[in-house]
Design a protein around this motif. Structure first.
Motif, mmCIF file in Angstrom:
data_model
loop_
_atom_site.group_PDB
_atom_site.id
_atom_site.type_symbol
_atom_site.label_atom_id
_atom_site.label_comp_id
_atom_site.label_asym_id
_atom_site.label_seq_id
_atom_site.Cartn_x
_atom_site.Cartn_y
_atom_site.Cartn_z
ATOM 1 N N LEU A 12 -36.055 -22.787 32.999
ATOM 2 C CA LEU A 12 -34.703 -22.244 33.073
ATOM 3 C C LEU A 12 -34.461 -21.722 34.476
ATOM 4 C CD1 LEU A 12 -32.093 -21.449 31.460
ATOM 5 C CD2 LEU A 12 -33.148 -19.204 31.150
ATOM 6 N N LEU A 13 -33.376 -22.161 35.070
ATOM 7 C CA LEU A 13 -33.028 -21.734 36.422
ATOM 8 C C LEU A 13 -31.859 -20.767 36.363
ATOM 9 C CD1 LEU A 13 -33.122 -25.225 38.195
ATOM 10 C CD2 LEU A 13 -34.985 -23.557 37.999
ATOM 11 N N ILE A 21 -21.040 -13.842 38.731
ATOM 12 C CA ILE A 21 -21.215 -14.954 37.799
ATOM 13 C C ILE A 21 -22.667 -15.427 37.837
ATOM 14 C CG2 ILE A 21 -20.504 -17.293 37.204
ATOM 15 C CD1 ILE A 21 -17.849 -16.673 38.679
ATOM 16 N N ALA A 22 -23.310 -15.452 36.687
ATOM 17 C CA ALA A 22 -24.686 -15.942 36.580
ATOM 18 C C ALA A 22 -24.676 -17.319 35.924
ATOM 19 C CB ALA A 22 -25.539 -14.980 35.770
ATOM 20 N N VAL A 23 -25.289 -18.286 36.596
ATOM 21 C CA VAL A 23 -25.385 -19.643 36.053
ATOM 22 C C VAL A 23 -26.822 -19.878 35.587
ATOM 23 C CG1 VAL A 23 -25.112 -22.105 36.502
ATOM 24 C CG2 VAL A 23 -23.581 -20.462 37.614
ATOM 25 N N LEU A 24 -26.983 -20.131 34.291
ATOM 26 C CA LEU A 24 -28.284 -20.442 33.723
ATOM 27 C C LEU A 24 -28.331 -21.934 33.426
ATOM 28 C CD1 LEU A 24 -28.695 -17.500 31.163
ATOM 29 C CD2 LEU A 24 -29.582 -17.641 33.503
ATOM 30 N N GLU A 45 -35.203 -13.934 27.395
ATOM 31 C CA GLU A 45 -35.460 -12.981 28.473
ATOM 32 C C GLU A 45 -34.266 -12.890 29.419
ATOM 33 O OE1 GLU A 45 -39.021 -14.167 30.428
ATOM 34 O OE2 GLU A 45 -40.339 -13.615 28.753
ATOM 35 N N ALA A 46 -33.660 -14.031 29.713
ATOM 36 C CA ALA A 46 -32.522 -14.037 30.631
ATOM 37 C C ALA A 46 -31.344 -13.262 30.052
ATOM 38 C CB ALA A 46 -32.105 -15.475 30.935
ATOM 39 N N VAL A 59 -21.245 -15.398 32.307
ATOM 40 C CA VAL A 59 -22.446 -16.244 32.298
ATOM 41 C C VAL A 59 -22.048 -17.678 31.980
ATOM 42 C CG1 VAL A 59 -24.712 -16.619 31.237
ATOM 43 C CG2 VAL A 59 -23.807 -14.288 31.471
ATOM 44 N N ILE A 60 -22.659 -18.612 32.687
ATOM 45 C CA ILE A 60 -22.431 -20.037 32.428
ATOM 46 C C ILE A 60 -23.750 -20.677 32.030
ATOM 47 C CG2 ILE A 60 -21.813 -22.264 33.461
ATOM 48 C CD1 ILE A 60 -19.876 -20.741 35.278
ATOM 49 N N LEU A 61 -23.712 -21.473 30.969
ATOM 50 C CA LEU A 61 -24.869 -22.257 30.538
ATOM 51 C C LEU A 61 -24.635 -23.715 30.892
ATOM 52 C CD1 LEU A 61 -25.482 -20.804 26.943
ATOM 53 C CD2 LEU A 61 -26.875 -20.394 28.987
ATOM 54 N N ALA A 62 -25.581 -24.328 31.565
ATOM 55 C CA ALA A 62 -25.470 -25.735 31.952
ATOM 56 C C ALA A 62 -26.814 -26.420 31.720
ATOM 57 C CB ALA A 62 -25.048 -25.857 33.418
#
Length: 271
Positions: A12-13, A21-24, A45-46, A59-62
């Motif tokens: 996971l990055l 903005i957090a991009v996961l 954990e994130a 938060v963005i999930l990609a």
């Protein structure tokens, strides 16, 4: 993130963009970003870290590679059939941990936006349905295909049935067919469809709009949305009225209303 593959590659990055903005990014492209034990742990954990970080507003999930997520790692799960109990304890524990991770998405103070390119199937589709908003590239497809292999998508069903009408959910669950992006938007699984390859850019645009709002207001509003959805109509109105009363007394509401009346931009304090 801490959780890594045996080749020491993070599954996971996280990239922190301007404006909070957090991009996961799910980072198992060769496995179509299947939700392995390590990836479920890394997402958990994130979310825990982000949830306690006031600097993150959205938060963005990609997904990396050609797919968003193919769901659970069937090879990893099948390997446990050699356990003395044929994997029962392992399956129960894994599904419990995955379900807890999905619930963290809903309970996270910050809104979560899924940016979907390629296929989101089974638990991958569940992750999209768990997000607060979802953007799909035109080539994205969605499915709960467990019925094809004798494994009904029961846990994905929980999130799916809270996003789309019952008959649409049952159609996806019983037929297991791929749903094109446009149809996913029509039934309410995603908010909007953009040209292929542009889902992340659109998700970033939406996140920036959200990040410009009072984080305190967004936090209590998101929580209230999910709380009232599980209540009767009368209880929902009573709860929403209580939440709105407390919201009116918040400093950001006082500032925002004052700024509106005075025709100026508000200066949020986050309280």
């Amino acid at each position: 993130m801490n959780a890594q593959t045996s080749f020491d590659i993070p599954v996971l990055l996280r990239e922190d963009r301007a404006g909070g903005i957090a991009v996961l990014t799910l980072n198992r492209p060769t496995s179509r970003n299947a939700l392995s034990e390590a990836l479920i742990e890394a997402l958990t954990e994130a979310f825990d870290r982000i949830g306690s970080d006031p600097s993150v507003r959205a938060v963005i999930l990609a997904g990396s590679g050609p797919a968003f997520s193919a769901g659970h790692d069937m090879k990893e799960m099948t390997a446990r059939r050699s356990d003395p109990d044929r994997g029962r304890a392992y399956f129960a524990d894994l599904l419990e941990r995955c379900s807890a991770m999905m619930q963290r998405v809903v309970r996270l103070p910050q809104p979560v936006i899924a940016a979907v390119e390629g296929v989101a199937s089974a638990a991958g589709c569940q992750l999209v349905a768990s997000a607060d908003l979802a953007v799909a590239g035109a080539d994205a497809r969605f499915a709960t295909p467990g019925v094809h292999i004798g494994l009904f998508c029961s846990t994905p069903m929980v999130a799916l049935s809270r996003n789309v009408a019952p008959k649409h959910a049952m159609e996806m669950l019983l037929l297991g067919e791929m749903v094109p992006a446009e149809d996913a938007a029509r039934i309410g699984l995603v908010n909007r469809v953009v040209p292929a390859g542009e889902a992340l850019a659109e998700a970033l645009r939406l996140a920036a709009v959200i990040a410009s709002k009072s984080p305190h207001t967004v936090k209590i509003g998101k929580a209230a949305f999910y709380e009232q959805a599980e209540m009767s109509l009368a209880d929902a109105y009573a709860h929403a009225s209580q939440v709105m009363t407390e919201n009116m007394l918040a400093r950001d509401a006082e500032e925002g209303i004052g700024a509106f009346i005075e025709k100026r931009d508000p200066a949020w304090t986050g309280s």
